[in-house]
Design a protein around this motif. Structure first.
Motif, mmCIF file in Angstrom:
data_model
loop_
_atom_site.group_PDB
_atom_site.id
_atom_site.type_symbol
_atom_site.label_atom_id
_atom_site.label_comp_id
_atom_site.label_asym_id
_atom_site.label_seq_id
_atom_site.Cartn_x
_atom_site.Cartn_y
_atom_site.Cartn_z
ATOM 1 N N GLN A 101 -0.488 -2.042 0.877
ATOM 2 C CA GLN A 101 -1.668 -4.012 2.444
ATOM 3 C C GLN A 101 -0.824 -4.885 1.399
ATOM 4 O O GLN A 101 -0.498 -4.600 0.608
ATOM 5 C CB GLN A 101 -2.895 -3.005 1.868
ATOM 6 C CG GLN A 101 -3.512 -3.580 0.444
ATOM 7 C CD GLN A 101 -3.112 -2.800 -0.133
ATOM 8 O OE1 GLN A 101 -2.759 -1.739 -0.977
ATOM 9 N NE2 GLN A 101 -4.348 -2.585 -0.720
ATOM 10 N N LEU A 119 -7.166 -5.905 9.171
ATOM 11 C CA LEU A 119 -6.718 -4.392 8.874
ATOM 12 C C LEU A 119 -5.406 -4.137 7.996
ATOM 13 O O LEU A 119 -4.783 -3.366 7.291
ATOM 14 C CB LEU A 119 -6.026 -3.624 10.368
ATOM 15 C CG LEU A 119 -6.990 -3.287 11.059
ATOM 16 C CD1 LEU A 119 -6.764 -2.505 12.324
ATOM 17 C CD2 LEU A 119 -8.086 -2.698 10.995
ATOM 18 N N SER A 120 -4.811 -5.158 8.295
ATOM 19 C CA SER A 120 -3.786 -5.294 6.961
ATOM 20 C C SER A 120 -4.252 -4.757 5.265
ATOM 21 O O SER A 120 -2.627 -4.850 4.631
ATOM 22 C CB SER A 120 -2.695 -6.632 7.603
ATOM 23 O OG SER A 120 -3.300 -8.015 6.719
ATOM 24 N N GLY A 176 -5.693 -3.170 3.691
ATOM 25 C CA GLY A 176 -5.529 -1.551 3.401
ATOM 26 C C GLY A 176 -6.771 -1.582 3.098
ATOM 27 O O GLY A 176 -8.337 -1.798 3.996
ATOM 28 N N ALA A 177 -7.134 -0.084 2.790
ATOM 29 C CA ALA A 177 -8.246 0.016 1.929
ATOM 30 C C ALA A 177 -8.738 -0.591 1.493
ATOM 31 O O ALA A 177 -10.295 -0.510 1.794
ATOM 32 C CB ALA A 177 -8.323 1.602 1.569
ATOM 33 N N TRP A 236 -9.756 -0.179 6.905
ATOM 34 C CA TRP A 236 -8.577 0.796 7.361
ATOM 35 C C TRP A 236 -8.674 2.365 6.553
ATOM 36 O O TRP A 236 -7.458 3.379 6.385
ATOM 37 C CB TRP A 236 -7.318 -0.097 6.518
ATOM 38 C CG TRP A 236 -5.954 0.537 6.262
ATOM 39 C CD1 TRP A 236 -5.623 0.993 5.198
ATOM 40 C CD2 TRP A 236 -5.138 1.062 7.546
ATOM 41 N NE1 TRP A 236 -4.062 2.189 5.627
ATOM 42 C CE2 TRP A 236 -3.778 1.827 7.211
ATOM 43 C CE3 TRP A 236 -5.140 0.896 9.114
ATOM 44 C CZ2 TRP A 236 -3.188 2.182 8.278
ATOM 45 C CZ3 TRP A 236 -4.461 1.567 9.611
ATOM 46 C CH2 TRP A 236 -3.590 2.431 9.315
ATOM 47 N N GLU A 273 -6.218 5.623 8.039
ATOM 48 C CA GLU A 273 -5.388 5.301 7.253
ATOM 49 C C GLU A 273 -4.828 6.824 7.230
ATOM 50 O O GLU A 273 -3.368 6.895 7.442
ATOM 51 C CB GLU A 273 -5.359 4.949 6.031
ATOM 52 C CG GLU A 273 -6.169 5.792 5.053
ATOM 53 C CD GLU A 273 -6.045 5.828 3.785
ATOM 54 O OE1 GLU A 273 -5.793 5.091 2.931
ATOM 55 O OE2 GLU A 273 -7.351 5.904 3.111
ATOM 56 N N GLU A 313 0.190 -0.486 6.831
ATOM 57 C CA GLU A 313 -0.728 -1.842 6.510
ATOM 58 C C GLU A 313 -0.486 -2.977 7.100
ATOM 59 O O GLU A 313 -0.795 -4.120 7.436
ATOM 60 C CB GLU A 313 -1.441 -1.088 6.143
ATOM 61 C CG GLU A 313 -1.745 -1.129 5.017
ATOM 62 C CD GLU A 313 -1.489 0.153 4.473
ATOM 63 O OE1 GLU A 313 -1.785 0.471 3.353
ATOM 64 O OE2 GLU A 313 -0.511 0.927 4.537
#
Length: 623
Positions: free
Chosen positions: A315, A384-385, A387-388, A403, A407, A417
């Motif tokens: 990410q 979204l980029s 990450g989680a 995300w 994922e 991502e």
């Protein structure tokens, strides 16, 4: 008023810019006299030519280091990716020239081979550029694709903006400039042609926009254009699949979100457009499937295919959104903390001045539906980029992000991502183009209006720090003479060449040596994506053979390991698995340690031939 600033017809929110649903003309415009037509075309063509020349010049400048030394030069920030891409282009040309199946090959990862469709081989440029590769070598093809990719992407978005969004060619040129030379594009220009050659995406968008606009025409007129529109759209999507599927997926998601928000306050108009274009899109889908059915089957079900690939944590760091890219004027002065995944994945790095300008422009033009849709794309895909969980300065805050719920979704699980911010690039460019158009319109009303000057100062403030610098290039070592003078043929009898240690993603130089030999031999190991385990999970590089692991450990530690009967038996089993004819040790780090280790594994000393140490193991393997 200027095109793009007239009021929408029948739009509830009185938006001034209608991109998707500006009505198509029911009748052709009045005819001009021939001299006027010629003058108008020349005027417009001159603006297009100036934009194209500027984009091409900048693309050549960015890659000038590689152009000045196309044979020995190497984009140092590519890691081993340039070697991999050159191999893709070279083996594609080799297969086409020898009338062999380009979708798979045994020249790498012998004897299992490589699924070329499951790797980013880019047949869409590799096949048509086969004559270039055969005549001038894969490095020329590699840098040519990157150069034309930067230029083509910029000019294609300029074309869309100038034909559908703004009247001013200058405003369109500003948008095209950002789309083609954004920090992410320059970063990927070090190593990833599939994320640089993106010119088809704006053409797909242009086709969809024009299809949507024709939703207001009579059914008979729509039907008359349906087949033609479907063929054009189907061909464009099929070609993009042959160039890169991951960019196509990101584009489809972002364009869908853009259209959804654009029609959010006029749902009836949106539904009417959806009903009108759906039959054409379905026909286009069938055409795309017919054109790509065999390659896609090979990709997902053919030899050495895989179901998904786990990239790990990839990410964006929050800081990456606001810092300057390393290869830019701003990065030379204030690069900040290095929070990128690697030098080829600076997928955001927009710099804080650009965010200020885009935010102010969005607020001032918020009434425009197209601006609201673009702003939504920017926000959603930037989030979204990340990450989680949120990372700030390489510190995981533990804050869960959207995300985390996406994922593991099929197809999305193969996307890095970090790359989602690339969807924000054309959205940002769209807002800048509209702002520039508005400033120019103010100037038409009053030459003394201060707002255009403020806008142009803001553009300089935002874009000047992002001006790309020349990508750094070094000279790669020459290929050992053993591979270039034909000597290798004396030691290959239908089996493979095993490099000590075999090539892997961290060190793929052997792929270049194979290319320079004219593909006289297959290689054990390599740099590719292939399956591992019973669940066919994708991974980079070959499965780890015990002997390969032993040699890599010996090289890293510069220590000769204990070689007992079990190690020698395992080495023999691995050599038989690879169908090895010869083991070759080229000049490398800790070469003496590797040579003595292989001596002990095979039971006889190496022979020095044409700049390399080698062990002819044909009798040993076949005994």
């Amino acid at each position: 008023m200027a095109l793009g600033w007239v009021d929408d017809q029948g739009v509830d929110d009185s938006s001034a810019v209608a991109v998707l649903d500006r009505p198509a003309p029911q009748a052709p415009p009045p005819k001009l006299t021939r001299p006027r037509r010629v003058a108008r075309r020349l005027r417009l063509a001159r603006a297009d030519l100036i934009a194209a020349t500027a984009y091409l010049s900048l693309a050549v400048l960015v890659l000038s280091g590689q152009w000045l030394d196309p044979h020995r030069g190497y984009l140092i920030k590519s890691g081993q990716d340039q070697t991999m891409w050159e191999w893709f282009f070279a083996v594609t040309a080799h297969n086409v020239a020898h009338l062999e199946n380009p979708l798979g090959t045994l020249l790498q990862n012998y004897p299992d081979g490589v699924n070329m469709m499951a790797n980013t081989a880019m047949f869409g440029v590799g096949v048509p550029l086969t004559p270039v590769t055969l005549l001038f070598g894969p490095t020329v093809t590699f840098v040519l694709v990157l150069t034309l990719g930067l230029f083509g992407t910029a000019f294609a978005w300029y074309w869309l903006f100038s034909r559908e969004v703004v009247a001013s060619r200058f405003a369109a040129a500003v948008g095209g400039l950002l789309c083609g030379f954004a920090p992410a594009m320059i970063s990927h220009a070090n190593a990833h042609p599939n994320f640089v050659v993106l010119a088809l995406l704006p053409l797909i968008a242009l086709q969809l926009i024009r299809m949507t606009r024709r939703a207001g025409l009579a059914k008979e007129l729509r039907r008359a254009r349906r087949n033609r529109d479907a063929v054009v759209l189907g061909l464009l999507v099929a070609l993009q699949i042959a160039l890169g599927e991951e960019p196509l997926l990101i584009f489809a998601l972002s364009f869908g979100l853009f259209a959804l928000v654009y029609y959010l306050h006029t749902p009836k108009t949106g539904l009417r457009a959806l009903r009108a274009v759906t039959p054409t899109v379905l026909i286009a889908g069938l055409i795309t499937l017919a054109l790509t059915e065999i390659p896609l089957w090979w990709q997902f079900f053919g030899p050495q295919s895989y179901r998904s690939i786990d990239h790990g944590t990839m990410q964006n760091d929050l800081k990456a959104l606001f810092q300057f890219p390393s290869e830019s004027l701003g990065g030379m002065v204030a690069h900040g903390q290095n929070v990128a995944i690697n030098p080829t994945e600076e997928n955001s790095y927009f710099g804080w001045p650009l965010w200020i300008v885009v935010t102010v422009a969005t607020v001032l033009m918020w009434r425009e539906r197209v601006v609201r849709a673009a702003a939504t794309v920017i926000v959603v895909f930037s989030v979204l980029s990340l990450g989680a969980t949120l990372m700030i300065g390489k510190h995981d805050t533990g804050i869960a992000l959207p995300w985390k719920r996406l994922e593991n979704v099929a197809l999305l699980d193969t996307v890095l991502e970090s790359r989602f911010t690339m969807a924000a690039i054309p959205a940002i460019a769209l807002i800048l183009a509209l702002a520039t158009q508005r400033a120019l319109d103010y100037w038409k009303v009053s030459a003394t209006d201060w707002r255009p000057l403020a806008l142009f100062a803001a553009l300089i403030f935002a874009l000047l720090p992002l001006t790309p610098t020349i990508l750094p290039v070094v000279q790669r070592p020459a290929t050992p003479q053993f591979f270039t003078d034909g000597t290798v043929r004396q030691y290959v009898s239908g089996g493979s060449v095993v490099i000590a240690p075999p090539p892997t993603p961290p060190d793929a130089r052997a792929l270049r040596w194979q290319v320079d030999s004219g593909f006289e031999f297959p290689l054990a190991g390599g740099y590719f994506v292939g399956p591992t385990g019973s669940d066919k999970k994708g991974r980079y590089g070959p499965d780890d053979r015990p002997t390969a692991s032993l040699l890599m450990k010996a090289q890293r530690a510069n220590t000769i390991p204990v070689v007992d009967d079990a190690a020698r038996a395992q080495a023999l089993a691995d050599l038989r698995y690879w169908h090895a004819d010869v083991v070759v040790l080229p000049p490398t780090d800790n070469g003496d340690t590797l040579r003595l280790t292989v001596d002990r594994l095979v039971g006889f000393p190496a022979k020095y031939v044409d700049g390399v140490w080698l062990w002819d193991v044909r009798d040993l393997v076949r005994s």
